[in-house]
Design an enzyme around this catalytic site. Sequence first.
Site, PDB file in Angstrom:
ATOM      1  N   HIS A   1      -9.902   3.473   1.116  1.00 42.19           N
ATOM      2  CA  HIS A   1     -10.958   2.485   1.272  1.00 42.19           C
ATOM      3  C   HIS A   1     -12.236   3.089   1.858  1.00 42.19           C
ATOM      4  O   HIS A   1     -12.180   3.991   2.677  1.00 42.19           O
ATOM      5  CB  HIS A   1     -10.501   1.361   2.204  1.00 42.19           C
ATOM      6  CG  HIS A   1      -9.270   0.672   1.722  1.00 42.19           C
ATOM      7  ND1 HIS A   1      -8.330   0.178   2.583  1.00 42.19           N
ATOM      8  CD2 HIS A   1      -8.823   0.387   0.473  1.00 42.19           C
ATOM      9  CE1 HIS A   1      -7.350  -0.384   1.893  1.00 42.19           C
ATOM     10  NE2 HIS A   1      -7.626  -0.264   0.607  1.00 42.19           N
TER      11      HIS A   1
ATOM     12  N   LYS B   1     -13.930   5.269  11.582  1.00 42.00           N
ATOM     13  CA  LYS B   1     -12.670   4.690  12.050  1.00 42.00           C
ATOM     14  C   LYS B   1     -11.944   5.666  12.964  1.00 42.00           C
ATOM     15  O   LYS B   1     -11.791   6.838  12.628  1.00 42.00           O
ATOM     16  CB  LYS B   1     -11.761   4.344  10.871  1.00 42.00           C
ATOM     17  CG  LYS B   1     -12.340   3.296   9.944  1.00 42.00           C
ATOM     18  CD  LYS B   1     -11.444   3.060   8.741  1.00 42.00           C
ATOM     19  CE  LYS B   1     -12.057   2.032   7.808  1.00 42.00           C
ATOM     20  NZ  LYS B   1     -11.227   1.850   6.600  1.00 42.00           N
TER      21      LYS B   1
ATOM     22  N   TYR C   1      -6.835   0.641  14.518  1.00 39.29           N
ATOM     23  CA  TYR C   1      -8.034   1.434  14.303  1.00 39.29           C
ATOM     24  C   TYR C   1      -9.275   0.678  14.719  1.00 39.29           C
ATOM     25  O   TYR C   1      -9.414  -0.510  14.508  1.00 39.29           O
ATOM     26  CB  TYR C   1      -8.139   1.976  12.880  1.00 39.29           C
ATOM     27  CG  TYR C   1      -8.039   0.976  11.756  1.00 39.29           C
ATOM     28  CD1 TYR C   1      -9.176   0.563  11.062  1.00 39.29           C
ATOM     29  CD2 TYR C   1      -6.810   0.464  11.372  1.00 39.29           C
ATOM     30  CE1 TYR C   1      -9.087  -0.333  10.017  1.00 39.29           C
ATOM     31  CE2 TYR C   1      -6.710  -0.429  10.322  1.00 39.29           C
ATOM     32  CZ  TYR C   1      -7.858  -0.830   9.647  1.00 39.29           C
ATOM     33  OH  TYR C   1      -7.764  -1.726   8.618  1.00 39.29           O
TER      34      TYR C   1
ATOM     35  N   ASP D   1      -5.826  -1.735  -4.493  1.00 36.97           N
ATOM     36  CA  ASP D   1      -5.664  -0.287  -4.404  1.00 36.97           C
ATOM     37  C   ASP D   1      -5.136   0.307  -5.709  1.00 36.97           C
ATOM     38  O   ASP D   1      -5.505   1.421  -6.071  1.00 36.97           O
ATOM     39  CB  ASP D   1      -4.765   0.081  -3.232  1.00 36.97           C
ATOM     40  CG  ASP D   1      -5.412  -0.260  -1.893  1.00 36.97           C
ATOM     41  OD1 ASP D   1      -6.637  -0.483  -1.861  1.00 36.97           O
ATOM     42  OD2 ASP D   1      -4.683  -0.317  -0.890  1.00 36.97           O
TER      43      ASP D   1
END
Length: 186
Positions: free
Chosen positions: A66, A75, A135, A173
Amino acid sequence: MTVLGPTIAECGIPGPLLIEPQVFGDARGFFMESWNAAAFRKAGLDAQFVQDNHSRSQKGVLRGLHFQMPGAQGKLVRVVHGAVFDVAVDLRRSSPTFGKWTGVDLTAANKRMFWVPEGFAHGFLALEDDTDVLYKCTAPYAPQNEHSLAWDDPDVGIEWPLHGIKPRLSAKDAAGVTLAQAETFA
């Protein structure tokens, strides 16, 4: 107890960082700082976080790869239960490592963290059931700006530790685009 800060090292390509926090343990358990702005800045990671996320995945779930455009996110990733193989792919066209990837093993046991900077696609493969990933993000999630890079693009060539299993993917995905088709950063 004196907390000195994490050890931070590059991991394969410029940008992503592997972070080894100081962990203080005894018979009762352990203590560690998962984020301390001053200590991390001193060690070379200066980020402003605006959102914390938590995902749980079963073994064989592959999330990603992503990235957001616009609204790129940095992140800081860690695992608090289970294990993942965590990956960052350089999507900065001006970078000498454009299209290259790096991957690290993050586990609840090793307590490592992985910094994925803006300009990279991010994804992970859960290696154990009930794997919890936390995260911190430098920009808020914007679903209208999210893109998926194909996890199996042969031009990127990620060596996922699948050991003969077929990964479980979301529909989004599974429809990820190749690097040649992807929107990329300058």
